[in-house]
Enzyme design. Sequence first.
Site, PDB file in Angstrom:
ATOM      1  N   ASP A 265     -39.245  30.488  72.677  1.00  0.00           N
ATOM      2  CA  ASP A 265     -40.306  29.747  71.995  1.00  0.00           C
ATOM      3  C   ASP A 265     -41.627  30.502  72.039  1.00  0.00           C
ATOM      4  O   ASP A 265     -41.783  31.481  72.786  1.00  0.00           O
ATOM      5  CB  ASP A 265     -40.503  28.385  72.654  1.00  0.00           C
ATOM      6  CG  ASP A 265     -39.299  27.477  72.502  1.00  0.00           C
ATOM      7  OD1 ASP A 265     -38.564  27.631  71.519  1.00  0.00           O
ATOM      8  OD2 ASP A 265     -39.108  26.602  73.376  1.00  0.00           O
TER       9      ASP A 265
ATOM     10  N   ARG B 142     -33.036  33.013  71.563  1.00  0.00           N
ATOM     11  CA  ARG B 142     -34.356  32.895  70.953  1.00  0.00           C
ATOM     12  C   ARG B 142     -35.324  32.201  71.904  1.00  0.00           C
ATOM     13  O   ARG B 142     -34.987  31.167  72.482  1.00  0.00           O
ATOM     14  CB  ARG B 142     -34.274  32.143  69.632  1.00  0.00           C
ATOM     15  CG  ARG B 142     -33.546  32.934  68.555  1.00  0.00           C
ATOM     16  CD  ARG B 142     -33.785  32.353  67.178  1.00  0.00           C
ATOM     17  NE  ARG B 142     -32.986  31.152  66.938  1.00  0.00           N
ATOM     18  CZ  ARG B 142     -32.989  30.488  65.790  1.00  0.00           C
ATOM     19  NH1 ARG B 142     -33.766  30.874  64.798  1.00  0.00           N
ATOM     20  NH2 ARG B 142     -32.223  29.426  65.643  1.00  0.00           N
TER      21      ARG B 142
ATOM     22  N   ARG C 297     -37.658  24.185  79.768  1.00  0.00           N
ATOM     23  CA  ARG C 297     -38.982  23.595  79.961  1.00  0.00           C
ATOM     24  C   ARG C 297     -38.905  22.088  80.187  1.00  0.00           C
ATOM     25  O   ARG C 297     -39.742  21.517  80.888  1.00  0.00           O
ATOM     26  CB  ARG C 297     -39.869  23.946  78.770  1.00  0.00           C
ATOM     27  CG  ARG C 297     -40.236  25.437  78.722  1.00  0.00           C
ATOM     28  CD  ARG C 297     -40.848  25.824  77.393  1.00  0.00           C
ATOM     29  NE  ARG C 297     -42.018  25.016  77.097  1.00  0.00           N
ATOM     30  CZ  ARG C 297     -42.497  24.841  75.866  1.00  0.00           C
ATOM     31  NH1 ARG C 297     -41.871  25.388  74.820  1.00  0.00           N
ATOM     32  NH2 ARG C 297     -43.584  24.129  75.667  1.00  0.00           N
TER      33      ARG C 297
END
Length: 284
Positions: free
Chosen positions: A52, A50, A213
């Site tokens: 973001d 998944r 990130r």
Amino acid sequence: MPRFRIDLGYQGTHFHGWAKQPGLRTVQGTLEDGLARITGEEVRTVVAGRTDAGVHARRQVVHIDLSESAIEKLVARSRRSSETALLSRLRGVLTIGDNHDLVIHSVAEAPDDFDARFSALWRSYRYRLADHRSFIDPLLTAVTPRHKGELDAEAMAEAASEAQGLHDFLPFCKPREGATTIRTLHEFTVARDRDAVITLDLRADAFCHHMVRALVGGLIRVGSGAWPVTRPAELLAEAEAGAGAQVPMAVSPPQGLVLLEIGYPAPEFYAARAVQTMARRDQE
């Protein structure tokens, strides 16, 4: 119910991430709406990883199971195979309207024991980052965040190399209850491309929530001089020793991040890999 593997890509700019959310445009919601239109049934997708909101994917992988009635509706009276019909009709329904930022690369019937998520061996990501030295390509500004000033890419590369391997990545994750933060980071490299844009490439068996990130954010701290080169590795060592705590994450902007590819074993190893992945990861 026959199983199908769908390879797709998307520009994440106008999506609120992968997962379905009421009232928001997401990749999963858009894909499942398209599948429902062409099959007449609700179809559940299982995704490799998944992403973001704002994150892109060149090659994402999902699997679906279709009932015989859904396949009959897809094929109708044509002589096309179910794979060809699914590819053609899904591409067609997803290009209706103004948004063409979700692309279907391929469709293939898959073995019953193929699992897009749990059969995966690794995921690879790339992050693009411009600084004062970089040439700013106007065609890529939407997918290349800018850092004010100049970053020390060599120091970032050194810190990245020290973070590779099997670690508890708690300092760089948003932990979820009951989930492990232990991962194997197979590759983490930093270099400047021909436009002097900094590219960070990461490949791991899996990534925790916000892990990519946050790692990029940590390296930006290194490149800017706010952290010493050794700091990311020190945080990982502290976490593995049980003495570490989560530090405030400097999470990099999502628009620079692209899911590049998902790696899978040979088909005869799909089931074994899925069993291995579903078992809780324990640090060796």
